[in-house]
Design a protein around this motif. Structure first.
Motif, PDB file in Angstrom:
ATOM      1  N   ARG A 106     -21.635  91.607 -21.817  1.00 44.63           N
ATOM      2  CA  ARG A 106     -22.449  91.957 -22.986  1.00 44.63           C
ATOM      3  C   ARG A 106     -23.093  93.322 -22.748  1.00 44.63           C
ATOM      4  N   SER A 107     -22.847  94.240 -23.658  1.00 48.50           N
ATOM      5  CA  SER A 107     -23.487  95.555 -23.613  1.00 48.50           C
ATOM      6  C   SER A 107     -24.194  95.771 -24.939  1.00 48.50           C
ATOM      7  N   TRP A 108     -25.484  96.155 -24.880  1.00 45.92           N
ATOM      8  CA  TRP A 108     -26.204  96.340 -26.130  1.00 45.92           C
ATOM      9  C   TRP A 108     -27.264  97.428 -26.021  1.00 45.92           C
ATOM     10  N   ILE A 109     -27.574  97.995 -27.189  1.00 45.99           N
ATOM     11  CA  ILE A 109     -28.638  98.992 -27.309  1.00 45.99           C
ATOM     12  C   ILE A 109     -29.587  98.535 -28.408  1.00 45.99           C
ATOM     13  N   ASN A 110     -30.875  98.708 -28.179  1.00 45.69           N
ATOM     14  CA  ASN A 110     -31.893  98.252 -29.126  1.00 45.69           C
ATOM     15  C   ASN A 110     -32.908  99.342 -29.406  1.00 45.69           C
ATOM     16  N   LEU A 111     -33.413  99.320 -30.626  1.00 41.67           N
ATOM     17  CA  LEU A 111     -34.629 100.027 -30.976  1.00 41.67           C
ATOM     18  C   LEU A 111     -35.716  98.977 -31.160  1.00 41.67           C
ATOM     19  N   GLY A 112     -36.918  99.254 -30.683  1.00 41.18           N
ATOM     20  CA  GLY A 112     -37.969  98.251 -30.766  1.00 41.18           C
ATOM     21  C   GLY A 112     -39.334  98.850 -31.023  1.00 41.18           C
ATOM     22  N   TYR A 113     -40.250  97.960 -31.330  1.00 41.90           N
ATOM     23  CA  TYR A 113     -41.644  98.355 -31.552  1.00 41.90           C
ATOM     24  C   TYR A 113     -42.527  97.319 -30.872  1.00 41.90           C
ATOM     25  N   GLN A 114     -43.485  97.802 -30.082  1.00 39.15           N
ATOM     26  CA  GLN A 114     -44.336  96.904 -29.312  1.00 39.15           C
ATOM     27  C   GLN A 114     -45.719  96.795 -29.927  1.00 39.15           C
ATOM     28  N   LEU A 115     -46.158  95.546 -30.105  1.00 35.19           N
ATOM     29  CA  LEU A 115     -47.513  95.209 -30.535  1.00 35.19           C
ATOM     30  C   LEU A 115     -48.248  94.609 -29.336  1.00 35.19           C
ATOM     31  N   PRO A 116     -49.570  94.384 -29.432  1.00 37.53           N
ATOM     32  CA  PRO A 116     -50.290  93.881 -28.250  1.00 37.53           C
ATOM     33  C   PRO A 116     -49.701  92.609 -27.644  1.00 37.53           C
ATOM     34  N   TYR A 117     -49.221  91.671 -28.470  1.00 40.53           N
ATOM     35  CA  TYR A 117     -48.672  90.430 -27.920  1.00 40.53           C
ATOM     36  C   TYR A 117     -47.306  90.085 -28.510  1.00 40.53           C
ATOM     37  N   ALA A 118     -46.585  91.093 -28.967  1.00 40.34           N
ATOM     38  CA  ALA A 118     -45.260  90.845 -29.524  1.00 40.34           C
ATOM     39  C   ALA A 118     -44.450  92.137 -29.533  1.00 40.34           C
ATOM     40  N   THR A 119     -43.138  91.977 -29.525  1.00 39.63           N
ATOM     41  CA  THR A 119     -42.237  93.093 -29.769  1.00 39.63           C
ATOM     42  C   THR A 119     -41.186  92.642 -30.776  1.00 39.63           C
ATOM     43  N   VAL A 120     -40.686  93.604 -31.543  1.00 39.40           N
ATOM     44  CA  VAL A 120     -39.586  93.387 -32.467  1.00 39.40           C
ATOM     45  C   VAL A 120     -38.475  94.358 -32.078  1.00 39.40           C
ATOM     46  N   GLN A 121     -37.261  93.834 -31.914  1.00 43.38           N
ATOM     47  CA  GLN A 121     -36.139  94.670 -31.536  1.00 43.38           C
ATOM     48  C   GLN A 121     -34.955  94.412 -32.464  1.00 43.38           C
TER      49      GLN A 121
END
Length: 254
Positions: free
Chosen positions: A189-204
């Motif tokens: 499995r090879s993958w690339i992600n863009l994400g955003y970090q919040l104080p107690y969560a991330t979304v990718q």
């Protein structure tokens, strides 16, 4: 330059596999996932995650984590999976999966975060013959998984809350045991992600190429997969701190 070298090495195995295999089938896929950590003490947390890939699998995994240090975490638990083939429109092949893992994370330079995970799965699966599930016949074998992940900020010089980030990842999965005859190499499995970090969560969200070994030698499927993963840390400790544990959101991958 160091980061570019690491990116190249992590993705190289997936590219090479795509070039050397024959009888390759290409399929689109969508992968939704929710990964959580419930902190019950400074050292102990409860791992839970849910993943669903239509036409492929659904899995619920749970476990108990011990935080040896901020850089080393061990987890052991149990997972239940439903996988293809489908019966009456539902993923019907059941699997019981005791599992365990060790995760190591450390910084590369001033900005990047590198994580390495070693995971063990004991797979107890319903047998399938000629596309038919045999409810009273089961096959058991072992699997080792080696994942490396590199994450770095898109804004500023460090990872942190309210900042976007980019990650590149690769995982190699190997089978072994008396029931494994030829397919020791399970998938890559090879993958690339863009994400955003919040104080107690991330979304990718991102893209994964899943190279999956088929039922016969030379039969391979490349799943071109769109990802959406949510990572969540829940703190139940009585004496909460204003700052979450170091790196708690950085090593949570499926």
């Amino acid at each position: 330059m160091k980061i570019l070298k690491v990116l190249f090495l992590m993705l190289q195995s997936g590219i090479l596999l795509s070039q050397i295999t024959k009888n390759v089938r290409n399929e689109p896929a969508i992968w939704g996932g929710y990964i959580s950590s419930i902190k019950v003490s400074d050292r102990i947390s409860v791992w839970n995650d849910l993943h669903y890939v239509p036409e492929s699998f659904f899995i619920y995994r749970t476990g108990l984590s011990w935080h040896f240090t901020p850089q080393v975490v061990g987890t052991a638990g149990y997972a239940f999976l439903n996988a293809a083939p489908r019966v009456d429109g539902l993923l019907a092949r059941s699997e019981h999966r005791p599992w365990g893992q060790l995760v190591f994370n450390f910084k590369i330079g001033e900005a990047a975060q590198f994580n390495h995970r070693i995971r063990y799965d004991y797979r107890i699966r319903q047998s399938v013959f000629a596309g038919e599930i045999h409810n009273h016949s089961w096959t058991a074998y072992h699997r080792l998984r080696f994942m490396s992940s590199l994450r770095f900020p898109l804004v500023g010089r460090s990872l942190g809350d309210y900042k976007p980030f980019f990650s590149v990842n690769n995982e190699i999965l190997f089978n072994f045991g008396k029931n494994i005859v030829w397919n020791y190499f399970d998938q890559n499995r090879s993958w690339i992600n863009l994400g955003y970090q919040l104080p107690y969560a991330t979304v990718q969200f991102g893209y994964m190429l899943r190279w999956v070994q088929g039922q016969t030698p030379g039969d391979v499927t490349n799943y071109h997969t769109a990802l959406l993963w949510i990572t969540h840390v829940i703190d139940t400790r009585k004496a909460k701190t204003d700052k979450k544990p170091e790196n708690e959101l950085l090593h949570r991958e499926p």
